[in-house]
Design a protein around this motif. Structure first.
Motif, short mmCIF file in Angstrom:
data_model
loop_
_atom_site.label_atom_id
_atom_site.label_comp_id
_atom_site.label_asym_id
_atom_site.label_seq_id
_atom_site.Cartn_x
_atom_site.Cartn_y
_atom_site.Cartn_z
N MET A 9 0.83 -1.20 0.00
CA MET A 9 0.00 0.00 0.00
C MET A 9 0.86 1.25 0.00
O MET A 9 0.57 2.23 -0.70
CB MET A 9 -0.94 -0.01 1.21
N ALA A 10 1.94 1.22 0.78
CA ALA A 10 2.84 2.38 0.81
C ALA A 10 3.52 2.57 -0.54
O ALA A 10 3.64 3.70 -1.04
CB ALA A 10 3.87 2.19 1.91
N HIS A 11 3.95 1.48 -1.12
CA HIS A 11 4.63 1.55 -2.42
C HIS A 11 3.69 2.07 -3.50
O HIS A 11 4.12 2.79 -4.41
CB HIS A 11 5.15 0.17 -2.79
N ALA A 12 2.41 1.72 -3.42
CA ALA A 12 1.44 2.11 -4.45
C ALA A 12 0.95 3.54 -4.29
O ALA A 12 0.15 4.01 -5.10
CB ALA A 12 0.25 1.16 -4.42
N GLY A 13 1.42 4.25 -3.24
CA GLY A 13 0.98 5.62 -3.04
C GLY A 13 2.13 6.60 -2.96
O GLY A 13 2.03 7.62 -2.28
N GLN A 14 3.22 6.30 -3.67
CA GLN A 14 4.41 7.14 -3.58
C GLN A 14 4.31 8.41 -4.41
O GLN A 14 4.83 9.45 -4.03
CB GLN A 14 5.64 6.35 -4.02
N THR A 15 3.67 8.32 -5.58
CA THR A 15 3.64 9.46 -6.50
C THR A 15 2.27 10.11 -6.50
O THR A 15 1.26 9.51 -6.12
CB THR A 15 3.99 9.01 -7.93
N CYS A 16 2.24 11.35 -6.97
CA CYS A 16 0.96 12.05 -7.11
C CYS A 16 0.04 11.32 -8.06
O CYS A 16 -1.18 11.23 -7.83
CB CYS A 16 1.21 13.47 -7.62
N SER A 17 0.59 10.77 -9.14
CA SER A 17 -0.23 10.05 -10.11
C SER A 17 -0.87 8.82 -9.48
O SER A 17 -2.06 8.55 -9.68
CB SER A 17 0.63 9.65 -11.31
N GLN A 18 -0.09 8.07 -8.70
CA GLN A 18 -0.63 6.89 -8.03
C GLN A 18 -1.74 7.26 -7.06
O GLN A 18 -2.78 6.60 -7.00
CB GLN A 18 0.48 6.16 -7.29
N ARG A 19 -1.53 8.32 -6.31
CA ARG A 19 -2.51 8.69 -5.29
C ARG A 19 -3.79 9.22 -5.94
O ARG A 19 -4.90 8.92 -5.48
CB ARG A 19 -1.90 9.73 -4.35
N ALA A 20 -3.65 10.00 -7.00
CA ALA A 20 -4.84 10.49 -7.69
C ALA A 20 -5.64 9.34 -8.29
O ALA A 20 -6.87 9.32 -8.22
CB ALA A 20 -4.44 11.50 -8.77
N GLU A 21 -4.93 8.37 -8.86
CA GLU A 21 -5.63 7.23 -9.47
C GLU A 21 -6.35 6.41 -8.41
O GLU A 21 -7.48 5.96 -8.64
CB GLU A 21 -4.64 6.36 -10.24
N ARG A 22 -5.70 6.21 -7.27
CA ARG A 22 -6.37 5.46 -6.21
C ARG A 22 -7.59 6.21 -5.69
O ARG A 22 -8.63 5.61 -5.39
CB ARG A 22 -5.39 5.19 -5.06
N ASN A 23 -7.51 7.52 -5.62
CA ASN A 23 -8.64 8.32 -5.14
C ASN A 23 -9.86 8.18 -6.05
O ASN A 23 -10.99 8.00 -5.59
CB ASN A 23 -8.24 9.78 -5.00
N VAL A 24 -9.64 8.27 -7.38
CA VAL A 24 -10.79 8.13 -8.28
C VAL A 24 -11.28 6.68 -8.31
O VAL A 24 -12.48 6.42 -8.48
CB VAL A 24 -10.48 8.63 -9.71
N GLN A 25 -10.35 5.75 -8.15
CA GLN A 25 -10.75 4.34 -8.13
C GLN A 25 -11.68 4.04 -6.96
O GLN A 25 -12.73 3.42 -7.13
CB GLN A 25 -9.49 3.47 -8.03
N LEU A 26 -11.32 4.52 -5.78
CA LEU A 26 -12.17 4.30 -4.61
C LEU A 26 -13.53 4.95 -4.79
O LEU A 26 -14.57 4.35 -4.49
CB LEU A 26 -11.48 4.83 -3.35
N CYS A 27 -13.53 6.18 -5.28
CA CYS A 27 -14.80 6.88 -5.49
C CYS A 27 -15.65 6.16 -6.53
O CYS A 27 -16.86 5.99 -6.35
CB CYS A 27 -14.53 8.32 -5.92
N GLY A 28 -15.01 5.69 -7.60
CA GLY A 28 -15.74 4.98 -8.63
C GLY A 28 -16.35 3.68 -8.14
O GLY A 28 -17.38 3.24 -8.65
#
Length: 418
Positions: A340-359
């Protein structure tokens, strides 16, 4: 619905911003006879929109050292922008224009069609991809998850602009989500609704609706073999399970960490370190809105294929019948937190996870909730989840004819255990 829902995550990055725009129609919603339509549409969105033709759009993005891409996956269409913060105000409108005013020029459509067909041809040369396609067909059939987002060559060849236009019109009526992560100019978010493209985003008249039929568990056939003149045998053993966010999904993800995360994973230890039978091995358990695959895979030589399948089957049944010891459980938890930490290192990763959760209709603190729940999952809880969802695996094989025949006989003689 109107303009996209806006998710903001300011971060102390050195003048960089990532934007992800998610629309809820993906390849699982490809119409019958038009498999690949959403990916073809996604690719076309970057080839001209609003006031820019394909050359002008490329010059606008590349001239500022930015990156822009659009792709369809099974559950949605994702448009991604990475740029310097100071360019955000000028570049963000392109995301809206890609949805509200795509050009869909015939010459660009033909180019993207050719690229998609070429990619599918390359996939047919890959035994791992062939084995996965066979497993996917066993588990999803003609359902939405039953084909690669790239589509099917026969369908792609016949797709014309007239087939894509209604899909493009439907995009702007869906409940879109836009996530920004990083730094952006002052007042940008307050002025979001007045930005070109977003200001003219039409009111929504549709919602995401029910999930498309993924086709999970459509068939009683649980064996697929693809004969290929290759030096290796690919073995894939797995089952369509549950959506991301299901109460049992966290346990399956811990089991995936136990099996496949790194050289300490059980698959690597059992197949490579102890028995030396696999060139490559791992677990495939992606995030899905519907029934997600839980898949063990290994590539081996023809003379070791029999032992490879026996070991994979043994490991599979151990998940349902045995218990992880305390050290194994602690290691799986640590790997999960590390992933989870590795998958949230960059702004791009975090933005993608945010829209994924919302979706997916999940809260933005879902990952934190998962971490808080880790200690409540003991070995018996994991065994029960495995017994509940991993009770009926399917087998897909790719390789030379003789070892595949041997593996098929072995599978038929032992799979009745399920």
């Amino acid at each position: 619905m109107g303009r996209p829902e806006l998710l903001l995550e300011p971060r102390s990055t050195p003048g960089v911003m990532a934007a992800k725009l998610l629309l809820p129609r993906g390849s699982a919603c490809d119409p019958a006879g038009q498999r690949g339509a959403h990916q073809l549409l996604a690719a076309l969105l970057t080839r001209g929109c609003g006031p820019h033709n394909h050359q002008q759009l490329a010059e606008l993005i590349e001239g500022r050292g930015a990156g822009l891409r659009s792709e369809a996956h099974e559950d949605g269409l994702l448009i991604s922008l990475r740029c310097a913060s100071e360019d955000a105000r000028e570049l963000l409108p392109s995301l809206a224009w890609m949805v509200t005013a795509p050009h869909l020029e015939p010459d660009q459509l033909e180019l993207e069609r050719q690229l998609s067909v070429q990619a599918l041809v390359r996939q047919r040369e890959d035994p791992v991809q062939i084995a996965f396609d066979g497993w996917r067909n066993l588990n999803y059939g003609e359902g939405g998850y039953g084909h690669d987002p790239l589509g099917i060559e026969a369908d792609l060849i016949s797709l014309e602009r007239s087939a894509l236009e209604p899909l493009a019109s439907d995009l702007q009526r869906q409940p879109a989500v836009l996530a920004l992560c990083g730094q952006w100019p002052d007042q940008l978010t307050q002025q979001f609704g007045t930005l070109p493209g977003f200001a003219s985003w039409p009111p929504g008249t549709a919602d995401a609706g029910q999930l498309p039929d993924t086709g999970a568990e459509h068939s009683n056939n649980r064996l697929h073999g693809s004969v290929m003149a290759t030096e290796q045998v690919v073995v894939m053993l797995g089952q369509a399970t549950i959506p991301h966010g299901h109460p049992d999904d966290l346990a399956l993800r811990l089991l995936a960490c136990h099996l496949g995360a790194g050289m300490s994973g059980l698959l690597f230890q059992r197949l490579r370190e102890e028995n030396g039978v696999a060139y490559e091995t791992g677990v495939h358990h992606p995030v899905r809105a519907g029934a997600a695959p839980f898949l063990l895979h290994a590539s081996t030589s023809a003379d070791r294929a029999d032992l490879t399948l026996r070991l994979l089957m043994q490991i599979w049944w151990e998940l349902r019948e045995g218990l992880l010891d305390q050290a194994e459980l602690a290691l799986a938890r640590a790997k999960f937190i590390g992933q989870m930490a590795h998958a949230g290192q960059t702004c791009s990763q975090r933005a993608e996870r945010n829209v994924q959760l919302c979706g997916l209709g999940l809260p933005q603190d879902f990952d934190q909730q998962c971490q808080s729940s880790l200690e409540s999952l003991d070995a018996e809880a994991l065994r029960q989840v495995a017994d509940r969802w991993l009770h009926r695996p399917s087998l897909s094989l790719c390789g030379p004819r003789q070892p595949l025949e041997t593996l098929s006989r072995l599978w038929c003689s032992q799979s009745s255990r399920s």
